[in-house]
Write a protein that holds these residues in place. Sequence first.
Motif, short mmCIF file in Angstrom:
data_model
loop_
_atom_site.label_atom_id
_atom_site.label_comp_id
_atom_site.label_asym_id
_atom_site.label_seq_id
_atom_site.Cartn_x
_atom_site.Cartn_y
_atom_site.Cartn_z
N LYS A 235 0.83 -1.20 0.00
CA LYS A 235 0.00 0.00 0.00
C LYS A 235 0.86 1.25 0.00
N LEU A 236 1.93 1.20 0.78
CA LEU A 236 2.84 2.35 0.82
C LEU A 236 3.49 2.56 -0.53
N GLN A 237 3.91 1.43 -1.16
CA GLN A 237 4.53 1.55 -2.47
C GLN A 237 3.54 2.05 -3.50
N ALA A 238 2.28 1.56 -3.39
CA ALA A 238 1.25 2.03 -4.31
C ALA A 238 0.97 3.51 -4.11
N ASP A 239 0.95 3.94 -2.85
CA ASP A 239 0.73 5.37 -2.58
C ASP A 239 1.88 6.21 -3.13
N ILE A 240 3.08 5.68 -2.96
CA ILE A 240 4.25 6.42 -3.49
C ILE A 240 4.17 6.50 -5.01
N ASP A 241 3.83 5.34 -5.65
CA ASP A 241 3.71 5.34 -7.11
C ASP A 241 2.60 6.27 -7.58
N MET A 242 1.46 6.24 -6.86
CA MET A 242 0.35 7.12 -7.21
C MET A 242 0.75 8.59 -7.06
N GLU A 243 1.44 8.89 -5.96
CA GLU A 243 1.87 10.28 -5.74
C GLU A 243 2.84 10.73 -6.82
N ARG A 244 3.75 9.84 -7.20
CA ARG A 244 4.70 10.18 -8.27
C ARG A 244 3.96 10.38 -9.60
N ARG A 245 2.97 9.48 -9.85
CA ARG A 245 2.23 9.61 -11.08
C ARG A 245 1.41 10.90 -11.12
N LEU A 246 0.76 11.18 -9.98
CA LEU A 246 -0.01 12.43 -9.92
C LEU A 246 0.89 13.65 -10.04
N GLU A 247 2.05 13.56 -9.40
CA GLU A 247 2.99 14.70 -9.49
C GLU A 247 3.47 14.87 -10.93
N ARG A 248 3.75 13.74 -11.60
CA ARG A 248 4.18 13.83 -12.98
C ARG A 248 3.07 14.39 -13.86
N GLN A 249 1.82 13.93 -13.57
CA GLN A 249 0.69 14.45 -14.35
C GLN A 249 0.49 15.94 -14.09
N ARG A 250 0.69 16.37 -12.82
CA ARG A 250 0.55 17.79 -12.52
C ARG A 250 1.59 18.61 -13.26
N VAL A 251 2.82 18.12 -13.22
CA VAL A 251 3.90 18.85 -13.91
C VAL A 251 3.60 18.94 -15.40
#
Length: 467
Positions: A235-251
């Motif tokens: 779950k932590l890894q999924a949250d990290i991946d999701m946060e990275r993906r969202l951050e990349r999408q935001r950028v």
Amino acid sequence: MIKEMKSRLSAKVFLLTLLLIAVCCFTTYSFILQAAPKNYQYDIEDVDLELSFLPDEFSRIEKEYAYMFLEAESVWIEEQYENEFELHFFQSDGQEVSLHDINQLVGGQITDYEKKEKTKHYTTSFVDSDSIYTLLVTRNTAKHTQTEEAIQGTLPVLCLVVLSGSVISAFFYSWYMTAPIKKVSKLSKQMADMDFSGFCPVGRADEIGVLSDSLNTLSRKLATTLSELQEANQKLQADIDMERRLERQRVEFFAAASHELKTPITIIKGQLQGMLYQVGRYKDRETYLAQSLEITDTLGKMVQELLTISRLDTPGYTCKKSNLNLSNLIIDRITAFEDLFMQKDLTASQSISPEIYILGDMQLLQKVLDNLLGNAAAYSGAGNQVLIKLWNEAETTALTIENTGAHIPDEAIPKLFEPFYRVDQSRNRQTGGTGLGLYIVKTILDLHGAEIKIANTVRGVIVDLQF
């Protein structure tokens, strides 16, 4: 006491040994009982009725032919009653005569059968003789000797059965004693290898059972703890991946938004500077002021759509759903677009099933319909049609909007819902598109748990919505 015996291994061994001996004896006894002939299956009274007819039969025949009836009756009794009974014939003085020749004595006396199980005494005489004879049927005592012969004949087989039973019992005994220990040993090795999926199904209340239950409990707890740790890590890894993906999408989104906003601002700035300094063609201020106003409107639309996206993408945002009459909403939006369809020389054809309700946010779904109908009007040439259909299908509600005379390259279809994506850049500039409409549509439909697909048809392009 019973509970104490169940919890002690020594008591179990004693009881198990006693049980094995009892089973062997019972098996031996059952085998002997099964192998022995079934003596005395019939009652002596069963033959009384048969004998009651013989005196009348003998009284109508001559003495010299009596042996024929006696032999036939004796054979019939042996066959009918499985040799359990014997027929005897006596003279008036009580001496037994042969069934094959009634003039021949066999050395027996009628008194010899007094203590034996027998039928009634039936007296008879012959048509050519006044002598009185007696006949009766007794148990065949000689049949008892067949039991002894059967037991002696089955002795080798019986020994083999006892030997086999002893081997099997010994094997079961050793298995019963060692199998739980082997299971415990196997489980402990698995636990040592960090494998907690094993289980020791002993089902005993003695010392081995207590040890097995303890190991099972320890294995379950360790497996649960390890599983929880793995789930937490995943779950932590999924949250990290999701946060990275969202951050990349935001950028990527803000980079695209900056580029999209920069272009119209640059154009407006250039036109204003040209008009201020009256450079060349910019002396015609009226024309370029109108162009600047048009670009400003496009810029305003883009800012509004960016604000909408920002609101929809806010964490924790939930739309206000209610029981919505989708049929009426679609009809209202088609009516609102009639003037635009007339300006574009388009024919709107509708097939709307009445009174179709869904759970949804009316304002957001209105924005979806306006975007889709606006796209259909913008990308269909004059003289074409816009076909709108709504119906219930099984457990879903289907809505399709098809505009004829249009086509989307197949490689572009998967990218249509990406922000700022345009199939034809120049054409979208002319129609005022921002490249955010379908992205907003997809975001709103995701909030409603609906699906959207866009595909080319023979006549044009169709948008398929499934609620």
